[in-house]
Design an enzyme around this catalytic site. Sequence first.
Site, mmCIF file in Angstrom:
data_model
loop_
_atom_site.group_PDB
_atom_site.id
_atom_site.type_symbol
_atom_site.label_atom_id
_atom_site.label_comp_id
_atom_site.label_asym_id
_atom_site.label_seq_id
_atom_site.Cartn_x
_atom_site.Cartn_y
_atom_site.Cartn_z
ATOM 1 C CB CYS A 82 -0.021 0.062 3.391
ATOM 2 S SG CYS A 82 1.542 -0.292 4.109
ATOM 3 C CD GLU A 83 0.231 -7.547 4.441
ATOM 4 O OE1 GLU A 83 -1.059 -7.696 4.527
ATOM 5 O OE2 GLU A 83 0.962 -8.285 4.068
ATOM 6 C CG HIS A 84 4.723 -3.635 4.577
ATOM 7 N ND1 HIS A 84 5.139 -3.501 3.130
ATOM 8 C CD2 HIS A 84 4.616 -4.941 4.913
ATOM 9 C CE1 HIS A 84 5.335 -4.885 2.658
ATOM 10 N NE2 HIS A 84 4.956 -5.591 3.637
ATOM 11 C CG HIS A 85 4.212 1.746 6.363
ATOM 12 N ND1 HIS A 85 4.507 1.020 5.232
ATOM 13 C CD2 HIS A 85 5.489 2.057 6.847
ATOM 14 C CE1 HIS A 85 5.939 1.245 4.837
ATOM 15 N NE2 HIS A 85 6.436 1.754 5.878
ATOM 16 C CD GLN A 123 -1.041 -0.612 -6.189
ATOM 17 O OE1 GLN A 123 -0.677 0.416 -5.578
ATOM 18 N NE2 GLN A 123 -1.158 -0.442 -7.589
ATOM 19 C CG HIS A 151 0.775 2.881 -1.579
ATOM 20 N ND1 HIS A 151 0.692 1.447 -0.983
ATOM 21 C CD2 HIS A 151 0.555 2.794 -2.957
ATOM 22 C CE1 HIS A 151 0.362 0.746 -2.244
ATOM 23 N NE2 HIS A 151 0.233 1.262 -3.209
ATOM 24 C CB CYS A 153 3.399 3.968 3.544
ATOM 25 S SG CYS A 153 2.978 2.898 2.308
#
Length: 193
Positions: A82-85, A123, A151, A153
Amino acid sequence: MAIDFGRIEAAVAEILAAIGEDTARPGLATTPQRVAKAYGEFFSGVDVDPLDHLADTVEFHAGADELSELVLLRDIDFRSMCEHHLLPFRGVAHIAYVPGRRIVGLGKLPRVVETLASRPQLQERLTEEIADALTAGLTPQGVVVVLDAVHDCVSARGVRQARSSTVTMATRGTLSNPVVRAEIMALIGAGHD
Ligand code: ZN
C-alpha cells in the site's frame, strides 16, 4: 533505475533510531539489510513493463458462443504494498478475458499481476492497471479483473479489522456488460465457500 539497497539500509537504520531503538543491539544488527532485501522484492516491478509477459501470444480461432470462449483464471495469489502506509496487502486476483485473435499461456497472467503488484500501489489502481495491460497486450474482446485483498493498514492498525477484505473490479469491452459480468462473478464464486 535499479533499487539502491544502501539507501534503504540507511533509511531503515534512521527509522529505528527515530523510534528510540538502540540500533547497535545484536537483534537489529542485520535488520536494515534484511528490510532492504525484502523491499527489493516488494518493489521489483517498478521499472518492469508488464507487457513483456504478454509478448508471446498464439493465434486463436474463435467459436460461436461468447462465454464458451471465456478464459478464466481464479485465485492468483498476490501481495502488494500500500503506497499510503508502505504496509502489505495480499489476496487473490481473478482474471477473465474473451480472446480476440491472440491468446497467451495461462502462466503469463500471474506474471502480469506480480509485476504490477510489485510497486507502491493502491488496490483500485492495481485492478485497473492489470485490466489495461491485458487490453493492450492481448487486444481481447473483453476483460474482467477482480481483486480480493486484506490490507495490513486496515487489519493491523487504526480500526483493526482483521478479517475485512476489499474487493475491487475492473472491466473492459464486452465483459463490461452487467449481465455478463454477473455470470462471471458467479463463475468466480463457484466452488468457493
Ligand atoms: Zn494503507
